[in-house]
Design an enzyme around this catalytic site. Structure first.
Site, mmCIF file in Angstrom:
data_model
loop_
_atom_site.group_PDB
_atom_site.id
_atom_site.type_symbol
_atom_site.label_atom_id
_atom_site.label_comp_id
_atom_site.label_asym_id
_atom_site.label_seq_id
_atom_site.Cartn_x
_atom_site.Cartn_y
_atom_site.Cartn_z
ATOM 1 N N ASP A 82 10.961 -2.849 3.605
ATOM 2 C CA ASP A 82 10.724 -1.639 2.835
ATOM 3 C C ASP A 82 11.678 -0.535 3.295
ATOM 4 O OD1 ASP A 82 9.464 0.105 1.071
ATOM 5 O OD2 ASP A 82 7.937 0.701 2.523
ATOM 6 N N GLU A 134 17.147 1.244 -5.472
ATOM 7 C CA GLU A 134 16.412 2.459 -5.836
ATOM 8 C C GLU A 134 17.329 3.457 -6.525
ATOM 9 O OE1 GLU A 134 13.363 5.879 -4.134
ATOM 10 O OE2 GLU A 134 13.931 4.218 -2.826
ATOM 11 N N GLY A 181 3.492 9.204 1.320
ATOM 12 C CA GLY A 181 2.530 9.839 2.213
ATOM 13 C C GLY A 181 1.215 10.182 1.532
ATOM 14 N N ILE A 257 1.746 0.037 -1.465
ATOM 15 C CA ILE A 257 0.534 0.690 -0.962
ATOM 16 C C ILE A 257 0.568 0.675 0.553
ATOM 17 C CG2 ILE A 257 -1.996 0.625 -0.899
ATOM 18 C CD1 ILE A 257 -1.778 -0.860 -3.663
ATOM 19 N N SER A 259 -0.249 4.250 2.601
ATOM 20 C CA SER A 259 -1.093 5.334 3.112
ATOM 21 C C SER A 259 -2.582 5.020 2.999
ATOM 22 C CB SER A 259 -0.791 6.642 2.373
ATOM 23 O OG SER A 259 0.518 7.086 2.645
#
Length: 311
Positions: A82, A134, A181, A257, A259
């Site tokens: 990641d 990205e 976050g 996923i 946080s």
């Protein structure tokens, strides 16, 4: 069953109108909680590791934990880097057994992002590894990612075709309103995803798998648990789950996923020590923490991702 790539997973997800959960792992209990939930619900999953998690847990230990999960569950599992930000980091993970890597060149110019991403793609594809790129920048802070609201930018649909064609990436993370976050929005600010951007991207690159980062919903139950046991997260607001489910029914094939898992484990452990301040056996508090992670993952699989029974 050996590790798989995410390529076939995402093709099935696109066709089936659901998404694969990409859950960040940092230690044994988190790996166990994620994979136990996935096994019970027969869901494919992606276990992903940030550069920070890799430094913390050690590459070799993480690989062995994932190998154990494969043996225990017999599920299709991909292991993903990641937010890799350099060719060297991606290369190290590819050489070390990862089946998928993300190269995040979004902090570079469009041209330099293409150049860096293409370099990673060429190395990865020659070794049977898939690559996520990205375009656009999400605001927020999480591990090594730190982007201010001023520097955040939505993905420009008109750039997507050129980026995909020139880089050869297998999937693309886009910015449509999610945020890294737990503190995603200011108090009173209403979360809103730009589905118009997602639709336009889908039109320009039909059938191409899209990824959403920063997609934790900040489960109120665990925020409350933290606040009631010495924390201060009253203004934490996440992405509404109905919006994420809608995105999963469109071109979004992978939803990250992290946080929510941290909040579940931390909230549960905080509550445990409030109730049992004299206890000191790690198994006594890490066990409930693991159970909370499992509960969150099961909820996401059933109510957000739609991947139950798809393994």
């Amino acid at each position: 069953m050996p590790l798989v790539t995410s390529k076939e997973m995402m093709e099935k997800a696109y066709a089936g109108g659901y998404a694969i959960g990409a859950f960040n792992v940092n230690n044994m209990e988190i790996v166990q909680g994620i994979t136990e939930a996935a096994k019970e619900l027969n869901s494919p999953i992606i276990l992903q590791v940030s550069a920070g998690a890799r430094k913390y847990a050690n590459h070799t230990y993480l690989m062995k934990l994932v190998e154990a999960a494969l043996e225990e569950t017999e599920l299709p599992i991909a292991l993903h880097l990641d937010h890799g930000d350099t060719f060297e980091l991606c290369k190290s993970c590819i050489d070390g057994g990862f089946t998928s890597v993300m190269i995040d060149g979004s902090h570079h110019s469009f041209e330099d992002n293409i150049k860096l991403t293409r370099q990673v793609v060429e190395y990865a594809h020659a070794r049977g590894v898939v690559v996520e790129g990205e375009l656009g920048r999400l605001a927020g802070v999480e591990d090594d990612v730190n982007v201010s609201e001023e520097d955040a930018t939505y993905t420009r649909p008109e750039e997507v075709e050129e980026f995909v064609e020139k880089t050869g990436v297998d999937s693309l993370a886009i910015a449509i309103g999610t945020s890294h976050g737990a503190f995603k929005f200011k108090p009173g600010q209403k979360p809103q995803l730009r589905f118009d951007i997602l639709e336009e991207i889908s039109r320009r690159v039909p059938g191409f798998p899209i990824v959403l980062h920063g997609a934790s919903s900040v489960v109120p139950e665990y925020v409350k648990m933290i606040n009631e046991n010495g924390g201060a997260m009253d203004d934490a607001i996440g992405i509404p789950e109905d919006m994420l489910r809608k995105a999963a029914g469109m071109a979004v094939c992978k939803i990250n996923i992290d946080s929510d898992l941290r909040l579940a484990m931390t909230g549960t452990i905080r509550q445990y020590f409030t109730q049992y301040p004299a206890h000191f056996d790690p198994r006594q508090y890490l066990g409930p923490g693991r159970a909370s992670v499992k509960q969150v993952v099961a909820h996401k699989i059933k109510h957000v991702l739609g991947s139950e029974g798809k393994a």
